[in-house]
Motif scaffolding. Structure first.
Motif, short mmCIF file in Angstrom:
data_model
loop_
_atom_site.label_atom_id
_atom_site.label_comp_id
_atom_site.label_asym_id
_atom_site.label_seq_id
_atom_site.Cartn_x
_atom_site.Cartn_y
_atom_site.Cartn_z
N GLY A 74 0.90 -1.27 0.07
CA GLY A 74 0.02 -0.13 0.00
C GLY A 74 0.91 1.20 -0.09
O GLY A 74 0.43 2.11 -0.77
N ARG A 75 1.98 1.25 0.53
CA ARG A 75 2.85 2.41 0.77
C ARG A 75 3.42 2.59 -0.68
O ARG A 75 3.43 3.66 -1.20
CB ARG A 75 3.85 2.12 1.77
N GLU A 76 3.78 1.50 -1.12
CA GLU A 76 4.52 1.74 -2.53
C GLU A 76 3.39 2.19 -3.64
O GLU A 76 3.61 2.98 -4.46
CB GLU A 76 4.94 0.49 -2.92
N PHE A 77 2.13 1.60 -3.51
CA PHE A 77 0.96 1.96 -4.44
C PHE A 77 0.84 3.59 -4.01
O PHE A 77 0.41 4.10 -5.14
CB PHE A 77 -0.25 1.17 -4.19
N MET A 78 0.72 4.05 -2.82
CA MET A 78 0.46 5.22 -2.62
C MET A 78 1.67 6.44 -3.09
O MET A 78 1.35 7.50 -3.51
CB MET A 78 0.39 5.47 -1.04
N ASN A 79 2.66 5.81 -3.13
CA ASN A 79 3.79 6.65 -3.87
C ASN A 79 3.39 6.96 -5.17
O ASN A 79 3.48 8.13 -5.65
CB ASN A 79 5.15 6.06 -3.46
N TYR A 80 3.18 5.93 -5.95
CA TYR A 80 2.83 6.44 -7.21
C TYR A 80 1.43 6.99 -7.28
O TYR A 80 1.26 7.99 -8.51
CB TYR A 80 2.57 4.80 -8.23
N ILE A 95 6.19 8.53 10.25
CA ILE A 95 6.99 8.36 8.88
C ILE A 95 6.56 6.87 8.46
O ILE A 95 6.34 6.65 7.15
CB ILE A 95 8.56 8.59 9.05
N GLN A 96 6.69 5.93 9.22
CA GLN A 96 6.39 4.57 8.79
C GLN A 96 5.23 4.42 8.10
O GLN A 96 5.08 3.76 7.17
CB GLN A 96 6.76 3.52 10.02
N THR A 97 4.06 5.04 8.89
CA THR A 97 2.74 4.71 8.28
C THR A 97 2.31 5.92 7.36
O THR A 97 1.14 6.03 6.94
CB THR A 97 1.85 4.87 9.68
N LEU A 98 3.20 6.85 7.03
CA LEU A 98 3.07 7.94 6.06
C LEU A 98 2.03 8.91 6.45
O LEU A 98 1.58 9.54 5.73
CB LEU A 98 2.45 7.30 4.75
N LYS A 99 2.00 8.93 7.75
CA LYS A 99 1.21 10.20 8.27
C LYS A 99 1.98 11.49 8.02
O LYS A 99 1.42 12.64 7.91
CB LYS A 99 1.04 10.08 9.77
#
Length: 306
Positions: A61-67, A134-138
């Motif tokens: 999900g983190r990688e997907f959110m980056n794109y 940072i880990q959870t992208l907050k």
């Protein structure tokens, strides 16, 4: 895949809650959940991890959110260029231990790029929360310090959470005291000079480990100590109770710190301040600009930025 689904996912990642995201998006919780299930089914990956404590992005999900953020940024540019009425707000978050220079740079950042619509977040918080944010992208960026005492533990945690730490600058430890404190008559102070004074430190919650302390020499015993949760209170107690804390030495007079004085602390130690980012995420243009302003602000105080 629809653009709206990406906006939904971005809001869930920011709030950590399906219910809260649905409220802010003005849609029903079942509709939002269904949209996410359809997105996961389309790409055959699990984007969200659901637990009692809330919703977090999986590694995929983190990688997907980056794109996804890259796509949303491009859509925003199209909306702005072709005059759409609904323009996506600028979004940026930073988490940090309690440092005035972080706040000062944030103020300059908002003035520079805020515009008519934005949603920015500044979290002055406990050390463990900075890493988790940072880990959870907050947050995209986190600002913490590392020194010889906590380096081994902190770097292991940073690696375990898939983060990176980039040094910004090094400082000699300073003692912060109120302007009327008798210690201000000294050009530098020793630990022995501080024994009779009230020690002020930031509480670190349930994980109140010495390694998470925002102050060096945290293992030393103190006859008088008060734990504080915010920077305004710690400054008030420095003035009102002749207390002290140990920090970087940077004081921002422009942010109402004129009642506080920084005195060099005579100890064999160096504080390295730096920023955290997620290893798998590219920094947004907003994050890059904030870093540029943060470095400029640090240089303004005479420090050499790495």
């Amino acid at each position: 895949m629809r653009i709206q689904q990406l906006r939904y996912l971005e809001k869930i990642a920011a709030t950590g809650s399906i219910n809260e995201a649905a409220k802010q998006l003005f849609i029903s919780q079942p509709s939002l959940s269904q949209a996410m299930k359809e997105l996961e089914k389309e790409y055959q990956i699990q984007l969200l991890y659901r637990s009692k404590s809330g919703i977090t992005l999986t590694d995929a999900g983190r990688e997907f959110m980056n794109y996804a953020r890259g796509v949303l940024d491009q859509v925003n540019l199209l909306d702005q260029h072709f005059g759409q009425e609904i323009v996506r707000k600028r979004v940026f978050s930073v988490s940090a231990q309690h440092y005035a220079f972080v706040v000062h740079a944030f103020v300059e950042f908002v003035k520079e790029v805020g515009g008519d619509a934005y949603q920015f977040t500044l979290r002055e918080t406990q050390t463990e929360n900075v890493l988790d944010d940072i880990q959870t992208l907050k947050s995209e960026l986190g600002v913490i310090y590392i020194n010889a005492f906590n380096k081994t533990v902190m770097m292991r945690l940073i690696s375990d959470k898939n983060l990176t730490f980039t040094p910004l600058f090094e400082v000699q430890p300073h003692v912060f005291v109120g302007r009327d404190n008798p210690l201000t008559k000294k050009t530098h102070v020793t630990l022995a000079d501080l024994e009779d004074y009230l020690y002020l430190s930031y509480e670190q919650g349930d994980t109140n480990s010495f390694y998470f302390s925002e102050e060096i020499q945290s293992t030393l015993p103190h006859r008088k100590q008060i734990l504080i949760s915010d920077r305004a209170t710690i400054f008030n107690l420095m003035v009102g109770l002749n207390g002290y804390t140990i920090s970087s030495g940077i004081i921002s007079s422009e942010l109402n710190d004129e009642k506080i004085v920084a005195i060099p602390l005579d100890v064999d130690d160096v504080i390295t301040l730096g920023y955290l980012r997620h290893r798998k995420m590219d920094l947004s243009r907003a994050a890059q600009l904030y870093l540029k302003m943060l470095k400029a602000h640090i240089r303004g105080y005479g420090f050499e930025v790495k």
